[in-house]
Motif scaffolding. Structure first.
Motif, PDB file in Angstrom:
ATOM      1  N   GLN A 137       0.829  -1.203   0.000  1.00 39.65           N
ATOM      2  CA  GLN A 137       0.000   0.000   0.000  1.00 39.65           C
ATOM      3  C   GLN A 137       0.867   1.258   0.000  1.00 39.65           C
ATOM      4  O   GLN A 137       0.512   2.269  -0.613  1.00 39.65           O
ATOM      5  CB  GLN A 137      -0.940  -0.008   1.209  1.00 39.65           C
ATOM      6  CG  GLN A 137      -2.055   1.026   1.134  1.00 39.65           C
ATOM      7  CD  GLN A 137      -2.928   0.840  -0.094  1.00 39.65           C
ATOM      8  OE1 GLN A 137      -3.403  -0.250  -0.375  1.00 39.65           O
ATOM      9  NE2 GLN A 137      -3.120   1.911  -0.861  1.00 39.65           N
ATOM     10  N   MET A 138       2.029   1.193   0.667  1.00 40.39           N
ATOM     11  CA  MET A 138       2.970   2.313   0.619  1.00 40.39           C
ATOM     12  C   MET A 138       3.390   2.593  -0.818  1.00 40.39           C
ATOM     13  O   MET A 138       3.468   3.756  -1.252  1.00 40.39           O
ATOM     14  CB  MET A 138       4.223   2.008   1.445  1.00 40.39           C
ATOM     15  CG  MET A 138       4.067   2.084   2.940  1.00 40.39           C
ATOM     16  SD  MET A 138       5.691   1.773   3.706  1.00 40.39           S
ATOM     17  CE  MET A 138       5.191   1.381   5.364  1.00 40.39           C
ATOM     18  N   LEU A 139       3.693   1.524  -1.565  1.00 47.68           N
ATOM     19  CA  LEU A 139       4.089   1.684  -2.966  1.00 47.68           C
ATOM     20  C   LEU A 139       2.968   2.321  -3.772  1.00 47.68           C
ATOM     21  O   LEU A 139       3.204   3.226  -4.585  1.00 47.68           O
ATOM     22  CB  LEU A 139       4.460   0.337  -3.582  1.00 47.68           C
ATOM     23  CG  LEU A 139       5.880  -0.187  -3.395  1.00 47.68           C
ATOM     24  CD1 LEU A 139       6.032  -1.520  -4.093  1.00 47.68           C
ATOM     25  CD2 LEU A 139       6.911   0.808  -3.938  1.00 47.68           C
ATOM     26  N   VAL A 140       1.746   1.836  -3.572  1.00 47.26           N
ATOM     27  CA  VAL A 140       0.598   2.386  -4.291  1.00 47.26           C
ATOM     28  C   VAL A 140       0.439   3.865  -3.954  1.00 47.26           C
ATOM     29  O   VAL A 140       0.286   4.717  -4.841  1.00 47.26           O
ATOM     30  CB  VAL A 140      -0.684   1.607  -3.952  1.00 47.26           C
ATOM     31  CG1 VAL A 140      -1.920   2.323  -4.501  1.00 47.26           C
ATOM     32  CG2 VAL A 140      -0.604   0.182  -4.512  1.00 47.26           C
ATOM     33  N   ASP A 141       0.471   4.191  -2.666  1.00 48.34           N
ATOM     34  CA  ASP A 141       0.246   5.568  -2.225  1.00 48.34           C
ATOM     35  C   ASP A 141       1.362   6.509  -2.671  1.00 48.34           C
ATOM     36  O   ASP A 141       1.127   7.705  -2.871  1.00 48.34           O
ATOM     37  CB  ASP A 141       0.116   5.621  -0.697  1.00 48.34           C
ATOM     38  CG  ASP A 141      -1.129   4.910  -0.187  1.00 48.34           C
ATOM     39  OD1 ASP A 141      -2.052   4.659  -1.001  1.00 48.34           O
ATOM     40  OD2 ASP A 141      -1.168   4.583   1.013  1.00 48.34           O
ATOM     41  N   SER A 142       2.568   5.980  -2.822  1.00 49.41           N
ATOM     42  CA  SER A 142       3.701   6.827  -3.209  1.00 49.41           C
ATOM     43  C   SER A 142       3.606   7.302  -4.651  1.00 49.41           C
ATOM     44  O   SER A 142       4.217   8.317  -5.016  1.00 49.41           O
ATOM     45  CB  SER A 142       5.017   6.063  -3.036  1.00 49.41           C
ATOM     46  OG  SER A 142       5.161   5.067  -4.039  1.00 49.41           O
ATOM     47  N   ARG A 143       2.879   6.557  -5.481  1.00 48.16           N
ATOM     48  CA  ARG A 143       2.742   6.871  -6.913  1.00 48.16           C
ATOM     49  C   ARG A 143       4.103   6.938  -7.616  1.00 48.16           C
ATOM     50  O   ARG A 143       4.263   7.636  -8.620  1.00 48.16           O
ATOM     51  CB  ARG A 143       1.971   8.177  -7.122  1.00 48.16           C
ATOM     52  CG  ARG A 143       0.575   8.158  -6.534  1.00 48.16           C
ATOM     53  CD  ARG A 143      -0.192   9.438  -6.841  1.00 48.16           C
ATOM     54  NE  ARG A 143      -1.508   9.421  -6.234  1.00 48.16           N
ATOM     55  CZ  ARG A 143      -2.582   8.849  -6.767  1.00 48.16           C
ATOM     56  NH1 ARG A 143      -2.486   8.227  -7.927  1.00 48.16           N
ATOM     57  NH2 ARG A 143      -3.746   8.891  -6.133  1.00 48.16           N
ATOM     58  N   LEU A 144       5.063   6.202  -7.108  1.00 49.96           N
ATOM     59  CA  LEU A 144       6.389   6.186  -7.715  1.00 49.96           C
ATOM     60  C   LEU A 144       6.456   5.274  -8.934  1.00 49.96           C
ATOM     61  O   LEU A 144       7.322   5.449  -9.795  1.00 49.96           O
ATOM     62  CB  LEU A 144       7.431   5.717  -6.686  1.00 49.96           C
ATOM     63  CG  LEU A 144       7.710   6.654  -5.506  1.00 49.96           C
ATOM     64  CD1 LEU A 144       8.617   5.970  -4.497  1.00 49.96           C
ATOM     65  CD2 LEU A 144       8.341   7.953  -6.000  1.00 49.96           C
ATOM     66  N   ILE A 145       5.559   4.296  -8.996  1.00 44.37           N
ATOM     67  CA  ILE A 145       5.615   3.293 -10.061  1.00 44.37           C
ATOM     68  C   ILE A 145       4.334   3.362 -10.891  1.00 44.37           C
ATOM     69  O   ILE A 145       3.237   3.119 -10.379  1.00 44.37           O
ATOM     70  CB  ILE A 145       5.799   1.875  -9.483  1.00 44.37           C
ATOM     71  CG1 ILE A 145       7.041   1.833  -8.582  1.00 44.37           C
ATOM     72  CG2 ILE A 145       5.921   0.851 -10.593  1.00 44.37           C
ATOM     73  CD1 ILE A 145       7.279   0.497  -7.914  1.00 44.37           C
ATOM     74  N   ALA A 146       4.465   3.692 -12.163  1.00 49.81           N
ATOM     75  CA  ALA A 146       3.309   3.841 -13.051  1.00 49.81           C
ATOM     76  C   ALA A 146       2.892   2.487 -13.595  1.00 49.81           C
ATOM     77  O   ALA A 146       2.945   2.213 -14.800  1.00 49.81           O
ATOM     78  CB  ALA A 146       3.648   4.800 -14.187  1.00 49.81           C
ATOM     79  N   ALA A 147       2.465   1.630 -12.689  1.00 49.12           N
ATOM     80  CA  ALA A 147       2.002   0.287 -13.037  1.00 49.12           C
ATOM     81  C   ALA A 147       0.659   0.062 -12.357  1.00 49.12           C
ATOM     82  O   ALA A 147       0.322   0.743 -11.381  1.00 49.12           O
ATOM     83  CB  ALA A 147       3.019  -0.757 -12.565  1.00 49.12           C
ATOM     84  N   PRO A 148      -0.132  -0.885 -12.862  1.00 48.38           N
ATOM     85  CA  PRO A 148      -1.417  -1.160 -12.223  1.00 48.38           C
ATOM     86  C   PRO A 148      -1.262  -1.455 -10.730  1.00 48.38           C
ATOM     87  O   PRO A 148      -0.357  -2.184 -10.324  1.00 48.38           O
ATOM     88  CB  PRO A 148      -1.932  -2.393 -12.978  1.00 48.38           C
ATOM     89  CG  PRO A 148      -1.244  -2.330 -14.302  1.00 48.38           C
ATOM     90  CD  PRO A 148       0.109  -1.743 -14.036  1.00 48.38           C
TER      91      PRO A 148
END
Length: 360
Positions: A261-272
């Motif tokens: 969820q941290m990765l999702v929230d960070s918006r660092l990775i433009a992947a699904p």
């Protein structure tokens, strides 16, 4: 040497948009860097060549690197020749070989087995040759990478000669999906989430995870230049200690979901978003699961057998020639002793936390 935490130091650390950059994010957002007296800014970079060049030029204090990169730097094989070293493995496993839907169907939708998939690809290549069709193109992320060596090793084991029977090219991880989507490549070997992202978008299929080719292979390390390490010895130890803590935190019960969820929230990775959640939790992927290892037991400790395997691949594929003092090179590139010193600074997991994963 009695290692003690340093006073607060401001650091800029480079990373690529990959799921296994998550130890850096966890160390920042869960306070492990701050707990070691470090004020860290994470810098998102676009390619491994770019991150290497910025590290060599002093624009970054440290960086997420591919595990063979310090070896290549110390050999001068990367054409820069700026000595580098790594004292902690950030991740093991985590990559896959993915092909286009067209190639997957042409291969007869093989099971996730290296031998079966290799034989299926060989048949397609032979049929292409007879029909006079162009060679297939496979991509990997960087010349000095586990992805490159595992891809070539698998092709060669199937009787497919890289550079003769198929073209092998370098593409930065964030651009892999676009190249597959547009038909510029037929397949690629890259870290999560970019294999499963192709499936979620409906443009490709994973053939196999690379842990079926070499289990628990070191994939990413934290790298610094040798000069920086000499000038910032205590800061370096504190940095390693914070990442040891982050890796251990990632292996505790339910923390992978939190980290995803941290990765999702960070918006660092433009992947699904689904691909990021699945990449860290392995949920719903069966044998295709990345099986990342971040901090189980001594998994973050550099293993010299990994370095020796990388060197054997460099020789095999003509990236290095001439005599090499292997022992000296391995010891100066993957600093096992520094990891052991930093371990004394790392705080143990909180009482009651249960390690949920094991090293395979």
């Amino acid at each position: 040497m009695n290692a003690t935490p340093v006073k607060r130091a401001r650091l800029r650390i480079g990373m690529l948009p990959l799921a296994d950059a998550v130890p850096l994010l966890v160390a920042r957002d869960m306070g492990f860097f701050a707990g070691q007296g470090l004020d860290v800014t994470l810098s998102l970079e676009g390619s491994w060549a770019g991150i290497r060049d910025k590290l060599a030029a002093g624009m970054l204090d440290a960086a997420q690197l591919l595990a063979p990169m310090p070896l290549a730097a110390n050999l001068g094989a990367d054409r820069l020749g700026v000595p580098m070293e790594a004292a902690i493995v950030l991740s093991r496993n985590g990559s896959s070989i993915t092909v286009s839907n067209e190639l997957f169907l042409a291969m007869g939708s093989p099971p996730p087995d290296p031998v079966a998939a290799g034989q299926a690809l060989w048949r397609v290549i032979e049929a292409d040759r007879v029909a006079g069709r162009p060679r297939r193109t496979f991509a990997h992320v960087f010349p000095f990478s586990a992805h490159h060596y595992l891809l070539r090793d698998w092709l060669d084991a199937a009787g497919i000669e890289p550079d003769r029977d198929v073209d092998v090219v370098v593409i930065p991880p964030p651009l892999m999906l676009e190249h597959l989507r547009s038909g510029r490549v037929d397949g690629y070997c890259v870290g999560a989430p970019w294999g499963m992202a192709a499936e979620i978008e409906g443009v490709g299929r994973r053939l196999m995870p690379t842990h079926l080719l070499r289990m628990d292979c070191a994939d990413k390390v934290l790298g610094v230049t040798r000069e920086w390490a000499m000038l910032n010895a205590q800061t370096h130890l504190s940095l390693i200690a914070a990442l040891i803590e982050a890796g251990r935190w990632l292996e505790q019960a339910d923390h992978r979901e939190q980290a995803a969820q941290m990765l999702v929230d960070s918006r660092l990775i433009a992947a699904p978003h689904e691909s990021l959640l699945r990449a860290l939790t392995d949920e719903g992927d069966g044998v295709y699961a990345p099986r990342f290892v971040f901090g189980v037991g001594d998994s973050a400790k550099p293993r010299h057998e990994d370095a020796r395997w990388f060197l054997s691949q460099m020789r095999r594929w003509d990236q290095v020639n001439g005599p090499i003092d292997v022992d000296a090179l391995v010891q100066s590139s993957h600093r096992l002793g520094l990891y052991e010193q930093a371990e004394s600074l790392a705080r143990a997991p909180a009482a009651g936390d249960v390690v949920a994963r094991c090293l395979h």
